[in-house]
Design a protein around this motif. Structure first.
Motif, mmCIF file in Angstrom:
data_model
loop_
_atom_site.group_PDB
_atom_site.id
_atom_site.type_symbol
_atom_site.label_atom_id
_atom_site.label_comp_id
_atom_site.label_asym_id
_atom_site.label_seq_id
_atom_site.Cartn_x
_atom_site.Cartn_y
_atom_site.Cartn_z
ATOM 1 N N PRO A 144 -36.018 7.513 11.496
ATOM 2 C CA PRO A 144 -37.409 7.049 11.731
ATOM 3 C C PRO A 144 -38.481 7.883 12.606
ATOM 4 N N VAL A 147 -42.972 3.980 15.519
ATOM 5 C CA VAL A 147 -42.753 2.572 16.103
ATOM 6 C C VAL A 147 -44.000 1.761 15.917
ATOM 7 N N GLN A 167 -41.281 -2.737 15.039
ATOM 8 C CA GLN A 167 -40.581 -2.129 13.598
ATOM 9 C C GLN A 167 -40.625 -0.577 13.748
ATOM 10 N N SER A 168 -39.452 0.035 13.660
ATOM 11 C CA SER A 168 -39.480 1.436 13.464
ATOM 12 C C SER A 168 -39.562 1.640 11.866
ATOM 13 N N LEU A 186 -42.586 9.186 17.463
ATOM 14 C CA LEU A 186 -41.375 9.358 18.420
ATOM 15 C C LEU A 186 -41.753 10.839 19.351
ATOM 16 N N GLN A 204 -42.844 13.491 12.315
ATOM 17 C CA GLN A 204 -43.298 13.199 13.731
ATOM 18 C C GLN A 204 -44.421 13.665 14.033
ATOM 19 N N ASP A 458 -34.291 -3.320 13.749
ATOM 20 C CA ASP A 458 -35.619 -3.489 13.693
ATOM 21 C C ASP A 458 -35.941 -4.860 14.213
#
Length: 561
Positions: A144, A147, A167-168, A186, A204, A458
Protein backbone atom coordinates in the motif's frame (compact mmCIF):
# COMPACT_ATOMS: atom_id res chain seq x y z
CA UNK A 1 2.77 -25.91 45.93
CA UNK A 2 4.69 -27.53 48.74
CA UNK A 3 8.12 -26.51 49.98
CA UNK A 4 9.52 -29.57 48.15
CA UNK A 5 9.21 -27.58 44.94
CA UNK A 6 11.91 -24.92 44.43
CA UNK A 7 10.61 -21.33 44.55
CA UNK A 8 11.97 -20.53 41.08
CA UNK A 9 10.04 -23.48 39.64
CA UNK A 10 6.86 -22.34 41.41
CA UNK A 11 7.26 -18.84 39.98
CA UNK A 12 7.82 -20.25 36.50
CA UNK A 13 4.77 -22.51 36.79
CA UNK A 14 2.62 -19.63 38.04
CA UNK A 15 3.67 -17.50 35.08
CA UNK A 16 3.04 -20.27 32.55
CA UNK A 17 -0.41 -21.04 33.98
CA UNK A 18 -1.38 -17.38 33.75
CA UNK A 19 -0.22 -17.20 30.14
CA UNK A 20 -2.04 -20.43 29.33
CA UNK A 21 -5.33 -19.24 30.88
CA UNK A 22 -5.12 -15.94 28.95
CA UNK A 23 -4.29 -17.63 25.64
CA UNK A 24 -0.89 -15.91 25.49
CA UNK A 25 1.44 -18.84 26.02
CA UNK A 26 4.06 -19.47 23.35
CA UNK A 27 4.84 -22.81 21.78
CA UNK A 28 8.06 -23.01 23.84
CA UNK A 29 6.12 -22.05 26.95
CA UNK A 30 3.58 -24.78 26.30
CA UNK A 31 6.34 -27.36 25.89
CA UNK A 32 7.93 -26.16 29.12
CA UNK A 33 4.59 -26.38 30.97
CA UNK A 34 4.10 -29.94 29.73
CA UNK A 35 7.61 -30.85 30.90
CA UNK A 36 7.02 -29.44 34.38
CA UNK A 37 3.68 -31.21 34.78
CA UNK A 38 5.12 -34.53 33.67
CA UNK A 39 7.98 -34.33 36.13
CA UNK A 40 6.29 -32.91 39.25
CA UNK A 41 3.20 -34.29 41.07
CA UNK A 42 3.14 -31.05 43.06
CA UNK A 43 2.98 -29.06 39.85
CA UNK A 44 0.04 -31.15 38.64
CA UNK A 45 -1.80 -30.45 41.91
CA UNK A 46 -1.11 -26.75 41.50
CA UNK A 47 -2.48 -26.85 37.96
CA UNK A 48 -5.70 -28.52 39.09
CA UNK A 49 -6.17 -26.04 41.94
CA UNK A 50 -5.48 -23.08 39.62
CA UNK A 51 -8.23 -24.00 37.21
CA UNK A 52 -10.62 -25.07 39.94
CA UNK A 53 -10.47 -21.54 41.36
CA UNK A 54 -10.58 -20.09 37.82
CA UNK A 55 -13.83 -21.93 37.07
CA UNK A 56 -15.33 -21.05 40.42
CA UNK A 57 -14.77 -17.34 39.85
CA UNK A 58 -16.74 -17.49 36.60
CA UNK A 59 -19.65 -19.08 38.45
CA UNK A 60 -19.49 -16.47 41.21
CA UNK A 61 -19.44 -13.50 38.82
CA UNK A 62 -22.38 -14.81 36.83
CA UNK A 63 -24.45 -15.55 39.92
CA UNK A 64 -24.08 -12.03 41.29
CA UNK A 65 -24.55 -10.45 37.85
CA UNK A 66 -27.85 -12.23 37.34
CA UNK A 67 -28.94 -11.55 40.91
CA UNK A 68 -28.32 -7.83 40.52
CA UNK A 69 -29.88 -7.39 37.10
CA UNK A 70 -32.97 -9.58 37.11
CA UNK A 71 -36.27 -8.34 38.54
CA UNK A 72 -38.85 -10.66 40.16
CA UNK A 73 -41.12 -10.27 37.13
CA UNK A 74 -38.40 -11.21 34.71
CA UNK A 75 -37.47 -14.14 36.92
CA UNK A 76 -41.01 -15.47 36.68
CA UNK A 77 -41.06 -15.09 32.90
CA UNK A 78 -37.76 -16.87 32.51
CA UNK A 79 -38.37 -19.70 34.96
CA UNK A 80 -39.53 -22.18 32.34
CA UNK A 81 -36.57 -21.47 30.10
CA UNK A 82 -34.12 -21.67 32.98
CA UNK A 83 -35.32 -25.12 34.01
CA UNK A 84 -34.42 -26.50 30.59
CA UNK A 85 -30.90 -25.07 30.90
CA UNK A 86 -29.96 -26.08 34.44
CA UNK A 87 -26.23 -26.50 34.66
CA UNK A 88 -24.85 -29.71 36.14
CA UNK A 89 -23.23 -29.49 39.56
CA UNK A 90 -19.48 -29.86 39.36
CA UNK A 91 -17.74 -31.03 42.49
CA UNK A 92 -14.15 -29.91 43.08
CA UNK A 93 -13.04 -33.48 42.39
CA UNK A 94 -14.89 -33.54 39.06
CA UNK A 95 -13.46 -30.19 38.04
CA UNK A 96 -9.97 -31.38 38.95
CA UNK A 97 -10.33 -34.54 36.89
CA UNK A 98 -11.76 -32.59 33.98
CA UNK A 99 -8.95 -30.05 34.11
CA UNK A 100 -6.31 -32.76 34.07
CA UNK A 101 -8.00 -34.53 31.15
CA UNK A 102 -8.33 -31.29 29.24
CA UNK A 103 -4.65 -30.52 29.70
CA UNK A 104 -3.67 -33.89 28.28
CA UNK A 105 -6.15 -33.48 25.45
CA UNK A 106 -4.87 -30.01 24.68
CA UNK A 107 -1.30 -31.28 24.38
CA UNK A 108 -2.45 -33.93 21.93
CA UNK A 109 -4.51 -31.32 20.08
CA UNK A 110 -1.62 -28.90 19.77
CA UNK A 111 0.83 -31.56 18.65
CA UNK A 112 -1.54 -32.87 15.99
CA UNK A 113 -2.15 -29.35 14.63
CA UNK A 114 -5.20 -27.17 15.17
CA UNK A 115 -5.46 -25.88 11.65
CA UNK A 116 -7.78 -28.74 10.75
CA UNK A 117 -10.57 -26.31 11.57
CA UNK A 118 -9.42 -23.93 8.87
CA UNK A 119 -10.44 -24.20 5.24
CA UNK A 120 -7.29 -25.44 3.45
CA UNK A 121 -8.49 -23.76 0.25
CA UNK A 122 -8.65 -20.26 1.71
CA UNK A 123 -6.17 -17.66 0.47
CA UNK A 124 -4.80 -16.93 3.91
CA UNK A 125 -1.41 -16.60 5.50
CA UNK A 126 -0.50 -19.05 8.27
CA UNK A 127 0.84 -17.13 11.25
CA UNK A 128 1.86 -18.45 14.67
CA UNK A 129 1.60 -15.78 17.35
CA UNK A 130 0.94 -17.76 20.51
CA UNK A 131 0.48 -21.40 21.32
CA UNK A 132 -2.17 -21.50 18.62
CA UNK A 133 -1.32 -21.34 14.95
CA UNK A 134 -4.19 -19.65 13.15
CA UNK A 135 -4.94 -18.00 9.85
CA UNK A 136 -5.10 -14.27 9.25
CA UNK A 137 -6.99 -12.42 6.52
CA UNK A 138 -5.58 -12.69 3.04
CA UNK A 139 -3.22 -9.87 2.10
CA UNK A 140 -1.90 -9.02 -1.34
CA UNK A 141 1.78 -8.75 -2.14
CA UNK A 142 1.25 -5.19 -3.40
CA UNK A 143 2.60 -2.64 -0.96
CA UNK A 144 0.00 0.00 0.00
CA UNK A 145 1.16 3.54 -0.70
CA UNK A 146 -1.63 5.66 0.83
CA UNK A 147 -4.50 5.57 3.33
CA UNK A 148 -7.89 7.29 3.08
CA UNK A 149 -8.18 9.30 6.28
CA UNK A 150 -11.32 11.37 5.51
CA UNK A 151 -14.21 11.27 3.04
CA UNK A 152 -17.25 13.52 2.68
CA UNK A 153 -20.25 13.20 0.30
CA UNK A 154 -18.33 10.97 -2.09
CA UNK A 155 -20.02 9.73 -5.26
CA UNK A 156 -17.94 7.25 -7.19
CA UNK A 157 -17.88 7.23 -10.98
CA UNK A 158 -19.91 4.42 -12.61
CA UNK A 159 -18.13 1.09 -12.30
CA UNK A 160 -15.73 2.32 -9.63
CA UNK A 161 -15.36 0.33 -6.39
CA UNK A 162 -16.58 2.18 -3.30
CA UNK A 163 -13.97 3.60 -0.93
CA UNK A 164 -14.11 3.88 2.84
CA UNK A 165 -12.28 5.76 5.58
CA UNK A 166 -9.28 3.86 6.85
CA UNK A 167 -8.78 1.95 3.61
CA UNK A 168 -5.20 1.42 2.49
CA UNK A 169 -4.59 1.73 -1.23
CA UNK A 170 -1.97 0.20 -3.53
CA UNK A 171 -1.10 1.98 -6.80
CA UNK A 172 -4.40 2.49 -8.60
CA UNK A 173 -6.68 4.98 -10.31
CA UNK A 174 -9.50 6.70 -8.42
CA UNK A 175 -12.37 8.41 -10.26
CA UNK A 176 -14.98 10.50 -8.44
CA UNK A 177 -18.11 12.23 -9.63
CA UNK A 178 -18.34 14.37 -6.49
CA UNK A 179 -17.16 14.71 -2.93
CA UNK A 180 -14.00 15.22 -0.89
CA UNK A 181 -11.29 12.63 -0.22
CA UNK A 182 -8.10 12.99 1.82
CA UNK A 183 -5.24 10.63 0.91
CA UNK A 184 -2.41 10.29 3.41
CA UNK A 185 0.64 8.84 1.67
CA UNK A 186 2.88 6.61 3.75
CA UNK A 187 5.82 9.00 3.35
CA UNK A 188 3.88 11.78 5.13
CA UNK A 189 2.50 13.66 2.12
CA UNK A 190 -1.24 14.47 2.11
CA UNK A 191 -3.32 15.04 -1.02
CA UNK A 192 -6.89 16.36 -0.79
CA UNK A 193 -9.11 16.18 -3.88
CA UNK A 194 -12.57 17.62 -4.51
CA UNK A 195 -15.31 17.42 -7.11
CA UNK A 196 -15.13 15.54 -10.38
CA UNK A 197 -11.69 14.00 -10.10
CA UNK A 198 -9.58 11.44 -11.93
CA UNK A 199 -6.41 10.72 -9.96
CA UNK A 200 -3.83 7.98 -10.35
CA UNK A 201 -1.84 6.94 -7.28
CA UNK A 202 1.51 5.86 -8.72
CA UNK A 203 3.84 5.56 -5.72
CA UNK A 204 4.51 7.10 -2.31
CA UNK A 205 6.23 10.01 -4.06
CA UNK A 206 4.17 10.42 -7.21
CA UNK A 207 0.62 10.78 -8.49
CA UNK A 208 -1.07 11.93 -11.69
CA UNK A 209 -4.04 14.30 -11.89
CA UNK A 210 -6.02 13.94 -15.13
CA UNK A 211 -9.06 15.96 -14.08
CA UNK A 212 -10.23 18.00 -11.08
CA UNK A 213 -8.43 19.86 -8.35
CA UNK A 214 -6.05 18.73 -5.63
CA UNK A 215 -4.19 20.29 -2.75
CA UNK A 216 -0.83 18.83 -1.76
CA UNK A 217 0.71 19.07 1.70
CA UNK A 218 4.32 17.94 1.30
CA UNK A 219 6.58 17.88 4.35
CA UNK A 220 9.95 19.59 4.12
CA UNK A 221 11.45 16.47 5.76
CA UNK A 222 11.24 14.64 2.42
CA UNK A 223 10.89 16.94 -0.57
CA UNK A 224 10.55 15.79 -4.14
CA UNK A 225 6.92 14.64 -4.20
CA UNK A 226 5.65 15.06 -7.75
CA UNK A 227 2.17 15.65 -9.10
CA UNK A 228 1.91 15.18 -12.84
CA UNK A 229 -0.61 16.42 -15.40
CA UNK A 230 -0.78 15.90 -19.15
CA UNK A 231 1.28 19.06 -19.74
CA UNK A 232 3.64 19.34 -16.78
CA UNK A 233 5.22 17.86 -13.69
CA UNK A 234 5.06 19.77 -10.40
CA UNK A 235 7.83 18.94 -7.93
CA UNK A 236 7.48 20.06 -4.32
CA UNK A 237 10.33 21.59 -2.37
CA UNK A 238 8.86 21.50 1.11
CA UNK A 239 5.58 22.79 -0.16
CA UNK A 240 1.84 23.27 0.10
CA UNK A 241 0.28 23.87 -3.29
CA UNK A 242 -2.91 23.44 -5.31
CA UNK A 243 -3.33 22.16 -8.86
CA UNK A 244 -6.39 22.37 -11.08
CA UNK A 245 -6.83 20.41 -14.30
CA UNK A 246 -9.78 21.17 -16.58
CA UNK A 247 -9.93 19.14 -19.80
CA UNK A 248 -9.35 21.40 -22.81
CA UNK A 249 -7.84 24.14 -20.67
CA UNK A 250 -4.43 24.97 -19.25
CA UNK A 251 -3.45 23.47 -15.91
CA UNK A 252 -2.99 25.82 -12.94
CA UNK A 253 -0.64 25.63 -9.95
CA UNK A 254 -1.03 27.89 -6.89
CA UNK A 255 1.86 27.78 -4.37
CA UNK A 256 0.43 28.36 -0.91
CA UNK A 257 3.73 27.83 0.91
CA UNK A 258 7.27 27.03 -0.15
CA UNK A 259 8.45 26.39 -3.69
CA UNK A 260 7.30 24.24 -6.60
CA UNK A 261 9.49 23.40 -9.58
CA UNK A 262 7.50 23.26 -12.83
CA UNK A 263 8.77 20.99 -15.57
CA UNK A 264 6.94 21.29 -18.90
CA UNK A 265 6.43 18.19 -21.02
CA UNK A 266 7.32 20.08 -24.21
CA UNK A 267 10.64 21.36 -22.82
CA UNK A 268 11.90 18.74 -20.42
CA UNK A 269 15.18 20.57 -19.89
CA UNK A 270 13.56 23.82 -18.72
CA UNK A 271 12.49 24.14 -15.10
CA UNK A 272 10.60 27.11 -13.70
CA UNK A 273 10.21 27.71 -9.98
CA UNK A 274 7.06 29.15 -8.43
CA UNK A 275 7.18 30.43 -4.84
CA UNK A 276 4.77 31.30 -2.02
CA UNK A 277 1.83 33.48 -3.02
CA UNK A 278 2.22 32.99 -6.76
CA UNK A 279 0.26 31.06 -9.37
CA UNK A 280 0.80 30.16 -13.02
CA UNK A 281 -0.88 28.37 -15.89
CA UNK A 282 1.02 25.66 -17.73
CA UNK A 283 0.51 24.27 -21.21
CA UNK A 284 2.54 22.48 -23.82
CA UNK A 285 2.44 25.50 -26.16
CA UNK A 286 4.02 28.32 -24.14
CA UNK A 287 6.03 28.99 -20.97
CA UNK A 288 4.19 29.33 -17.62
CA UNK A 289 2.02 32.46 -17.42
CA UNK A 290 1.31 34.34 -14.17
CA UNK A 291 -2.31 34.41 -12.97
CA UNK A 292 -4.13 35.61 -9.87
CA UNK A 293 -3.34 33.68 -6.67
CA UNK A 294 -6.51 32.00 -5.31
CA UNK A 295 -5.61 29.55 -2.50
CA UNK A 296 -9.18 29.36 -1.21
CA UNK A 297 -10.27 27.64 -4.40
CA UNK A 298 -8.61 24.42 -3.26
CA UNK A 299 -9.85 21.97 -0.61
CA UNK A 300 -7.98 22.01 2.68
CA UNK A 301 -7.44 19.48 5.46
CA UNK A 302 -9.31 21.73 7.90
CA UNK A 303 -12.16 22.14 5.44
CA UNK A 304 -12.51 18.39 5.02
CA UNK A 305 -12.47 17.90 8.80
CA UNK A 306 -15.19 20.51 9.30
CA UNK A 307 -17.36 19.07 6.53
CA UNK A 308 -16.92 15.57 7.94
CA UNK A 309 -17.86 16.72 11.45
CA UNK A 310 -21.03 18.36 10.15
CA UNK A 311 -21.88 15.27 8.11
CA UNK A 312 -21.46 12.87 11.05
CA UNK A 313 -23.62 15.07 13.27
CA UNK A 314 -26.32 15.05 10.60
CA UNK A 315 -26.09 11.27 10.17
CA UNK A 316 -26.41 10.76 13.94
CA UNK A 317 -29.57 12.84 14.00
CA UNK A 318 -30.97 10.93 11.03
CA UNK A 319 -30.30 7.64 12.84
CA UNK A 320 -32.10 8.89 15.94
CA UNK A 321 -35.08 9.88 13.82
CA UNK A 322 -35.17 6.63 11.85
CA UNK A 323 -34.56 4.37 14.82
CA UNK A 324 -38.27 4.46 15.63
CA UNK A 325 -38.91 2.69 12.34
CA UNK A 326 -36.82 -0.22 13.64
CA UNK A 327 -38.37 -0.24 17.12
CA UNK A 328 -41.91 -0.47 15.72
CA UNK A 329 -41.22 -3.87 14.12
CA UNK A 330 -43.48 -6.32 15.99
CA UNK A 331 -40.99 -9.17 15.46
CA UNK A 332 -38.10 -7.31 17.09
CA UNK A 333 -37.24 -9.23 20.29
CA UNK A 334 -34.32 -7.18 21.63
CA UNK A 335 -32.66 -3.97 20.52
CA UNK A 336 -29.58 -2.75 22.38
CA UNK A 337 -28.19 0.63 21.33
CA UNK A 338 -25.69 0.71 24.24
CA UNK A 339 -26.57 4.22 25.30
CA UNK A 340 -25.77 4.44 29.02
CA UNK A 341 -28.48 3.93 31.56
CA UNK A 342 -28.17 6.79 34.11
CA UNK A 343 -29.94 4.68 36.74
CA UNK A 344 -27.71 1.62 36.36
CA UNK A 345 -24.32 1.95 34.67
CA UNK A 346 -23.96 -1.83 34.40
CA UNK A 347 -27.22 -2.34 32.55
CA UNK A 348 -27.75 -2.53 28.79
CA UNK A 349 -31.36 -1.53 28.17
CA UNK A 350 -33.59 -3.44 25.76
CA UNK A 351 -35.31 -0.59 23.88
CA UNK A 352 -38.12 -2.79 22.57
CA UNK A 353 -39.79 -3.48 25.91
CA UNK A 354 -39.02 -3.88 29.59
CA UNK A 355 -37.07 -6.99 30.52
CA UNK A 356 -34.39 -8.89 28.64
CA UNK A 357 -31.86 -6.23 29.57
CA UNK A 358 -28.16 -7.11 29.50
CA UNK A 359 -25.50 -6.84 32.20
CA UNK A 360 -22.10 -5.30 31.43
CA UNK A 361 -19.05 -7.12 32.76
CA UNK A 362 -15.80 -5.18 32.40
CA UNK A 363 -16.58 -3.25 29.19
CA UNK A 364 -16.01 0.49 29.04
CA UNK A 365 -18.17 3.15 27.41
CA UNK A 366 -16.60 4.44 24.19
CA UNK A 367 -17.55 6.54 21.18
CA UNK A 368 -19.80 4.76 18.71
CA UNK A 369 -20.48 5.34 15.04
CA UNK A 370 -20.83 9.09 15.57
CA UNK A 371 -19.75 11.60 18.23
CA UNK A 372 -22.49 11.50 20.85
CA UNK A 373 -23.41 7.90 20.04
CA UNK A 374 -22.10 5.52 22.70
CA UNK A 375 -20.78 2.01 22.29
CA UNK A 376 -19.19 -0.65 24.46
CA UNK A 377 -15.50 -1.32 24.07
CA UNK A 378 -14.31 -4.92 24.45
CA UNK A 379 -10.60 -5.02 25.25
CA UNK A 380 -10.02 -7.04 28.41
CA UNK A 381 -10.02 -10.81 28.39
CA UNK A 382 -13.15 -10.86 30.61
CA UNK A 383 -15.12 -8.04 28.90
CA UNK A 384 -18.63 -9.18 27.95
CA UNK A 385 -22.36 -8.47 28.15
CA UNK A 386 -24.48 -11.14 29.80
CA UNK A 387 -27.92 -11.59 28.22
CA UNK A 388 -30.80 -14.05 28.44
CA UNK A 389 -33.27 -14.38 25.58
CA UNK A 390 -35.68 -17.21 26.41
CA UNK A 391 -37.98 -19.08 24.07
CA UNK A 392 -37.65 -20.92 20.79
CA UNK A 393 -37.50 -19.56 17.25
CA UNK A 394 -38.57 -21.05 13.92
CA UNK A 395 -36.74 -18.26 12.08
CA UNK A 396 -34.31 -15.66 13.34
CA UNK A 397 -32.34 -12.60 12.24
CA UNK A 398 -29.26 -11.35 14.11
CA UNK A 399 -28.01 -7.82 13.44
CA UNK A 400 -25.01 -5.98 14.89
CA UNK A 401 -22.92 -2.88 14.28
CA UNK A 402 -19.35 -3.64 15.37
CA UNK A 403 -15.87 -2.19 15.01
CA UNK A 404 -13.07 -4.75 14.82
CA UNK A 405 -9.72 -3.65 16.24
CA UNK A 406 -7.77 -6.88 15.72
CA UNK A 407 -7.88 -10.42 14.36
CA UNK A 408 -6.03 -11.73 17.40
CA UNK A 409 -8.17 -14.74 18.31
CA UNK A 410 -8.92 -17.82 16.21
CA UNK A 411 -12.60 -17.04 16.95
CA UNK A 412 -14.03 -13.68 18.04
CA UNK A 413 -17.48 -13.60 19.57
CA UNK A 414 -20.36 -11.46 18.41
CA UNK A 415 -22.97 -13.50 20.30
CA UNK A 416 -22.30 -16.95 21.76
CA UNK A 417 -24.75 -18.97 23.82
CA UNK A 418 -23.52 -20.48 27.07
CA UNK A 419 -24.52 -23.91 25.87
CA UNK A 420 -24.20 -25.47 22.46
CA UNK A 421 -26.90 -28.12 22.29
CA UNK A 422 -30.29 -28.72 20.67
CA UNK A 423 -30.64 -25.58 18.56
CA UNK A 424 -28.31 -23.18 20.35
CA UNK A 425 -26.61 -20.51 18.23
CA UNK A 426 -23.00 -19.34 18.05
CA UNK A 427 -22.39 -16.18 16.01
CA UNK A 428 -18.80 -15.07 15.53
CA UNK A 429 -16.05 -14.35 13.03
CA UNK A 430 -12.75 -16.12 12.49
CA UNK A 431 -9.23 -14.77 12.40
CA UNK A 432 -9.07 -15.35 8.64
CA UNK A 433 -12.02 -12.98 8.08
CA UNK A 434 -14.84 -15.51 7.69
CA UNK A 435 -18.21 -14.80 9.29
CA UNK A 436 -19.75 -17.83 10.98
CA UNK A 437 -22.99 -18.97 12.54
CA UNK A 438 -22.94 -22.38 14.16
CA UNK A 439 -26.02 -24.33 15.23
CA UNK A 440 -26.09 -27.55 17.23
CA UNK A 441 -28.79 -29.97 16.05
CA UNK A 442 -30.27 -32.22 18.70
CA UNK A 443 -28.49 -35.39 17.60
CA UNK A 444 -25.52 -34.07 15.60
CA UNK A 445 -22.25 -32.36 16.39
CA UNK A 446 -22.85 -29.06 14.59
CA UNK A 447 -23.76 -27.33 11.36
CA UNK A 448 -21.65 -24.32 10.41
CA UNK A 449 -22.60 -21.53 8.03
CA UNK A 450 -19.28 -20.00 6.95
CA UNK A 451 -18.76 -17.12 4.54
CA UNK A 452 -15.66 -16.76 2.43
CA UNK A 453 -12.92 -14.59 3.98
CA UNK A 454 -14.74 -11.25 3.67
CA UNK A 455 -13.16 -9.29 6.53
CA UNK A 456 -9.62 -8.02 6.19
CA UNK A 457 -7.06 -5.66 7.62
CA UNK A 458 -8.63 -2.73 5.75
CA UNK A 459 -11.75 -3.27 7.87
CA UNK A 460 -9.94 -2.73 11.17
CA UNK A 461 -11.10 0.40 12.94
CA UNK A 462 -14.19 1.03 10.81
CA UNK A 463 -17.84 0.34 11.65
CA UNK A 464 -19.32 -2.76 10.01
CA UNK A 465 -22.89 -3.96 9.79
CA UNK A 466 -23.21 -7.74 10.07
CA UNK A 467 -26.53 -9.56 9.65
CA UNK A 468 -27.29 -13.28 9.68
CA UNK A 469 -30.71 -14.59 8.61
CA UNK A 470 -32.01 -18.12 9.26
CA UNK A 471 -34.96 -18.61 6.89
CA UNK A 472 -36.73 -22.02 7.15
CA UNK A 473 -39.26 -21.08 4.45
CA UNK A 474 -36.46 -20.74 1.92
CA UNK A 475 -34.35 -23.42 3.59
CA UNK A 476 -31.35 -21.06 3.56
CA UNK A 477 -29.00 -19.15 5.84
CA UNK A 478 -27.73 -15.75 4.67
CA UNK A 479 -24.84 -13.57 5.87
CA UNK A 480 -24.72 -9.87 4.97
CA UNK A 481 -21.86 -7.40 5.33
CA UNK A 482 -22.81 -3.72 4.99
CA UNK A 483 -26.04 -4.70 3.23
CA UNK A 484 -24.32 -6.99 0.71
CA UNK A 485 -24.94 -10.74 0.58
CA UNK A 486 -21.78 -12.71 1.41
CA UNK A 487 -23.27 -16.17 2.09
CA UNK A 488 -26.24 -18.17 0.82
CA UNK A 489 -26.09 -21.70 2.24
CA UNK A 490 -28.57 -24.56 2.73
CA UNK A 491 -29.89 -24.96 6.26
CA UNK A 492 -29.50 -28.74 6.24
CA UNK A 493 -25.78 -28.95 5.54
CA UNK A 494 -24.30 -25.52 6.02
CA UNK A 495 -20.94 -24.74 4.47
CA UNK A 496 -17.62 -25.78 5.94
CA UNK A 497 -14.45 -26.77 4.18
CA UNK A 498 -13.46 -29.95 5.97
CA UNK A 499 -16.48 -30.96 8.03
CA UNK A 500 -20.16 -31.34 7.31
CA UNK A 501 -22.71 -32.71 9.74
CA UNK A 502 -25.14 -35.37 8.47
CA UNK A 503 -28.43 -33.96 7.27
CA UNK A 504 -30.88 -33.33 10.08
CA UNK A 505 -33.98 -31.18 10.29
CA UNK A 506 -33.52 -28.27 12.67
CA UNK A 507 -36.78 -27.90 14.56
CA UNK A 508 -36.20 -24.86 16.74
CA UNK A 509 -33.47 -22.36 17.49
CA UNK A 510 -32.60 -21.15 20.98
CA UNK A 511 -30.45 -18.48 22.59
CA UNK A 512 -31.15 -18.56 26.33
CA UNK A 513 -28.19 -17.52 28.45
CA UNK A 514 -25.58 -15.98 26.19
CA UNK A 515 -22.91 -13.31 25.88
CA UNK A 516 -22.13 -10.46 23.54
CA UNK A 517 -18.45 -10.10 22.71
CA UNK A 518 -17.26 -13.13 24.68
CA UNK A 519 -17.98 -16.70 25.69
CA UNK A 520 -18.57 -18.05 29.17
CA UNK A 521 -16.22 -21.00 29.14
CA UNK A 522 -17.51 -24.12 30.81
CA UNK A 523 -14.21 -25.96 30.45
CA UNK A 524 -11.24 -23.70 31.33
CA UNK A 525 -8.63 -25.83 29.59
CA UNK A 526 -10.55 -26.24 26.36
CA UNK A 527 -8.65 -25.20 23.23
CA UNK A 528 -10.09 -22.21 21.34
CA UNK A 529 -12.10 -21.23 24.41
CA UNK A 530 -10.77 -17.66 24.40
CA UNK A 531 -13.12 -15.84 22.05
CA UNK A 532 -13.17 -12.33 23.46
CA UNK A 533 -13.88 -9.60 20.93
CA UNK A 534 -11.20 -7.00 20.33
CA UNK A 535 -13.28 -4.02 19.27
CA UNK A 536 -16.54 -2.19 19.89
CA UNK A 537 -20.26 -2.81 19.53
CA UNK A 538 -22.87 -0.06 19.43
CA UNK A 539 -26.01 -1.88 18.25
CA UNK A 540 -27.33 -5.43 18.57
CA UNK A 541 -30.78 -6.73 17.59
CA UNK A 542 -32.64 -10.04 17.36
CA UNK A 543 -35.76 -10.57 15.22
CA UNK A 544 -38.07 -13.56 15.50
CA UNK A 545 -38.46 -13.71 11.72
CA UNK A 546 -36.24 -13.88 8.66
CA UNK A 547 -35.68 -10.40 7.27
CA UNK A 548 -35.66 -10.05 3.49
CA UNK A 549 -32.66 -8.71 1.62
CA UNK A 550 -34.54 -5.43 1.09
CA UNK A 551 -35.09 -5.10 4.84
CA UNK A 552 -31.42 -5.83 5.56
CA UNK A 553 -30.32 -3.15 3.11
CA UNK A 554 -32.73 -0.73 4.77
CA UNK A 555 -31.20 -1.47 8.19
CA UNK A 556 -27.78 -0.68 6.76
CA UNK A 557 -28.98 2.55 5.16
CA UNK A 558 -30.51 3.68 8.45
CA UNK A 559 -27.41 2.93 10.47
CA UNK A 560 -24.42 3.56 8.22
CA UNK A 561 -21.99 6.21 9.52
Amino acid sequence: MSNATPSHLYQELERLLGEYANGEISRDGLDRLEEILKQSPEARKEYIEFFRVHAGLYDLVEEFSHRDSRSETTMANLKGSRQSELRPFWSPFAIACLAACLLIASFVFFSSGENNLADPQSNATQVSRTSRSFTLPYTTTTQPIAVISRMVDVVMAPGETALHIGQSLPPQQVTLQAGLVQFDFLNGVTVVVEGTVKLELVSQTRCKLYRGQARVYASSQEDGFTLETEDATFIDRGTEFGVRVTPGKEAEVHVIDGQVDVLQRASAETTNSVTTGNAVTVSSNHPPQDIGFRPDDFPSINGVAQRLSAQTAERFQQWRNNRQEILEDEDLVVFYDFQSNPDNAQQVVNRVSSGLDGTIVGCKIAEGRWPGKESLEFKGFHDRVRINIPGEFDAITLSAWIRIDGFDRPFSSIMLTDYFQDGHIHWQFRSDGRVEMGIRPKHEERILYLSDPELGFDDLGRWLHLVTVFDPNLGRVFHYLDGKLILNAPIETGREGDFRAPTETLDKLRIGYAELGNWRRKDPGEPYSIRSLNGRMDEFAVYSRALSETEVVRLFEIGKP
